[in-house]
Design a protein around this motif. Structure first.
Motif, mmCIF file in Angstrom:
data_model
loop_
_atom_site.group_PDB
_atom_site.id
_atom_site.type_symbol
_atom_site.label_atom_id
_atom_site.label_comp_id
_atom_site.label_asym_id
_atom_site.label_seq_id
_atom_site.Cartn_x
_atom_site.Cartn_y
_atom_site.Cartn_z
ATOM 1 N N TYR A 27 0.835 -1.191 0.000
ATOM 2 C CA TYR A 27 0.000 0.000 0.000
ATOM 3 C C TYR A 27 0.879 1.255 0.000
ATOM 4 O O TYR A 27 0.554 2.257 -0.627
ATOM 5 N N GLU A 28 1.981 1.148 0.695
ATOM 6 C CA GLU A 28 2.859 2.313 0.779
ATOM 7 C C GLU A 28 3.483 2.617 -0.583
ATOM 8 O O GLU A 28 3.582 3.786 -0.972
ATOM 9 N N THR A 29 3.871 1.561 -1.293
ATOM 10 C CA THR A 29 4.442 1.805 -2.626
ATOM 11 C C THR A 29 3.398 2.432 -3.540
ATOM 12 O O THR A 29 3.748 3.157 -4.468
ATOM 13 N N LEU A 32 -0.908 4.770 -0.862
ATOM 14 C CA LEU A 32 -2.183 4.751 -0.139
ATOM 15 C C LEU A 32 -1.993 5.123 1.324
ATOM 16 O O LEU A 32 -2.875 5.702 1.949
ATOM 17 N N ILE A 33 -0.864 4.727 1.866
ATOM 18 C CA ILE A 33 -0.558 5.069 3.253
ATOM 19 C C ILE A 33 0.887 5.562 3.325
ATOM 20 O O ILE A 33 1.638 5.427 2.340
ATOM 21 N N HIS A 34 1.249 6.126 4.450
ATOM 22 C CA HIS A 34 2.599 6.679 4.602
ATOM 23 C C HIS A 34 3.157 6.314 5.967
ATOM 24 O O HIS A 34 2.418 5.995 6.886
ATOM 25 N N ARG A 43 9.950 1.152 9.737
ATOM 26 C CA ARG A 43 8.779 2.010 9.567
ATOM 27 C C ARG A 43 8.040 2.231 10.882
ATOM 28 O O ARG A 43 8.001 1.347 11.735
ATOM 29 N N ARG A 44 7.405 3.391 10.982
ATOM 30 C CA ARG A 44 6.474 3.640 12.082
ATOM 31 C C ARG A 44 5.242 4.283 11.482
ATOM 32 O O ARG A 44 5.339 5.259 10.734
ATOM 33 N N TYR A 45 4.086 3.703 11.806
ATOM 34 C CA TYR A 45 2.835 4.255 11.302
ATOM 35 C C TYR A 45 2.138 5.045 12.399
ATOM 36 O O TYR A 45 2.027 4.568 13.535
ATOM 37 N N HIS A 46 1.669 6.213 12.021
ATOM 38 C CA HIS A 46 0.884 6.988 12.977
ATOM 39 C C HIS A 46 -0.465 6.310 13.149
ATOM 40 O O HIS A 46 -0.984 5.704 12.213
ATOM 41 N N ARG A 47 -0.995 6.405 14.354
ATOM 42 C CA ARG A 47 -2.276 5.758 14.642
ATOM 43 C C ARG A 47 -3.364 6.157 13.649
ATOM 44 O O ARG A 47 -4.261 5.371 13.343
ATOM 45 N N ALA A 48 -3.273 7.371 13.151
ATOM 46 C CA ALA A 48 -4.292 7.819 12.199
ATOM 47 C C ALA A 48 -4.327 6.923 10.962
ATOM 48 O O ALA A 48 -5.351 6.805 10.285
ATOM 49 N N MET A 49 -3.187 6.292 10.692
ATOM 50 C CA MET A 49 -3.130 5.420 9.513
ATOM 51 C C MET A 49 -4.070 4.228 9.647
ATOM 52 O O MET A 49 -4.550 3.693 8.652
ATOM 53 N N LEU A 50 -4.308 3.811 10.878
ATOM 54 C CA LEU A 50 -5.184 2.662 11.087
ATOM 55 C C LEU A 50 -6.560 2.912 10.486
ATOM 56 O O LEU A 50 -7.137 2.037 9.836
#
Lengths: 156, 156
Positions: A27-29, A32-34, A43-50
DNA sequence: ATAGAAGTTAAAGTTAACTTTAAGTCAAGC
DNA sequence: GCTTGACTTAAAGTTAACTTTAACTTCTAT
């Protein structure tokens, strides 16, 4: 404002969102998400990504392609948790498209009904043959390949 | 009964059916259509095949996969031109499946409507999240890959 | 007889949405 | 100090439904 507890490792994000880590990377490629990177290039995803991930999955259930979803998500803020208003706009738009798909399918269904009894598969002017409505593409598989050659009719 | 005029070379069959020769060969490898061979190993399609090809195309428009179409066609006679009765049985069955797909889509649409105003994407018990209806698979792309991992909920 | 159109097969390419594998890096626990 | 588990990337594999290409062979018309 952005505390470290607000960030999840890919494995945790995967567990909480219910999608595989490989999917998240994928999805990152696709944009769609970052994520941000921490030491060791992890990688670290911000909770908002959920929530973003959830929206993606819902949209897929609704039948949208990742390309379409990406376009829709581009209207949303990246780092901020989408608000109720954001979601309202998205879902309203998706609802309209769903309605359109339903209408298309019903049209097709009507045409089929009209053809069930008539044996018209032998006719050049069968509505099912010459129907060029947007209903094609609802099935599985790559529809973009279909209809490359102009349909000149069955001729039988 | 089977005169040579009843047989078409692949190029002619392609022109009359509106599909590419490569597609006809491909359909043959999938057992959707059949041919006989004449001198020089060239294919000849019986005219009855034209109608079969048409049926295949219609079924694709209706959203069926070649695998499903092949199964349906297996209930038809190979060499004989399908009768009105044959077509009636097929199209009735397809009609029912179309109805089902429409119903599925409408259910999904209802759920979406219920979610538009509520901002429920943040809830664990959102019906859209936990909907396991057969509606998945209506979109483009390989849905068989989706849902491999059990969906444990968004957790947010 | 020969050019050119039409056929033949096998294999590889295309798109979507991922997964799997290979090969290597990093951090934590014992 | 070292194993183990989590992570990273790049590349290849998967399915559907075809198309494209390569390397030939055959038919047809002049």
């Amino acid at each position: 404002m952005k505390k470290p507890e607000d960030y999840l490792a890919i494995g945790d994000a995967a567990k909480r969102s219910g999608v595989a880590t490989s999917t998240l990377r994928f999805y990152e490629t696709r944009g769609l998400i970052h994520s941000i990177r921490v030491s060791g290039n992890h990688r670290r995803y911000h909770r908002a990504m959920l929530r973003r991930i959830s929206i993606i999955r819902v949209a897929q259930t609704l039948g949208f392609s990742l390309r379409e979803i990406a376009a829709a998500l581009d209207t949303l803020p990246d780092q901020r948790t989408p608000t109720k208003r954001d979601w309202e706009k998205l879902s309203t738009s998706w609802g309209k498209q769903l309605d359109q798909r339903i209408t298309d399918l019903q049209n097709l269904r009507d045409k089929l009904s009209g053809c069930i009894g008539c044996g018209c598969l032998s006719l050049k002017r069968c509505t099912l043959y010459n129907s060029d409505d947007g209903a094609a593409g609802l099935g599985a598989g790559p529809r973009y390949l279909l209809g490359d050659e102009p349909w000149s009719g069955p001729g039988d």
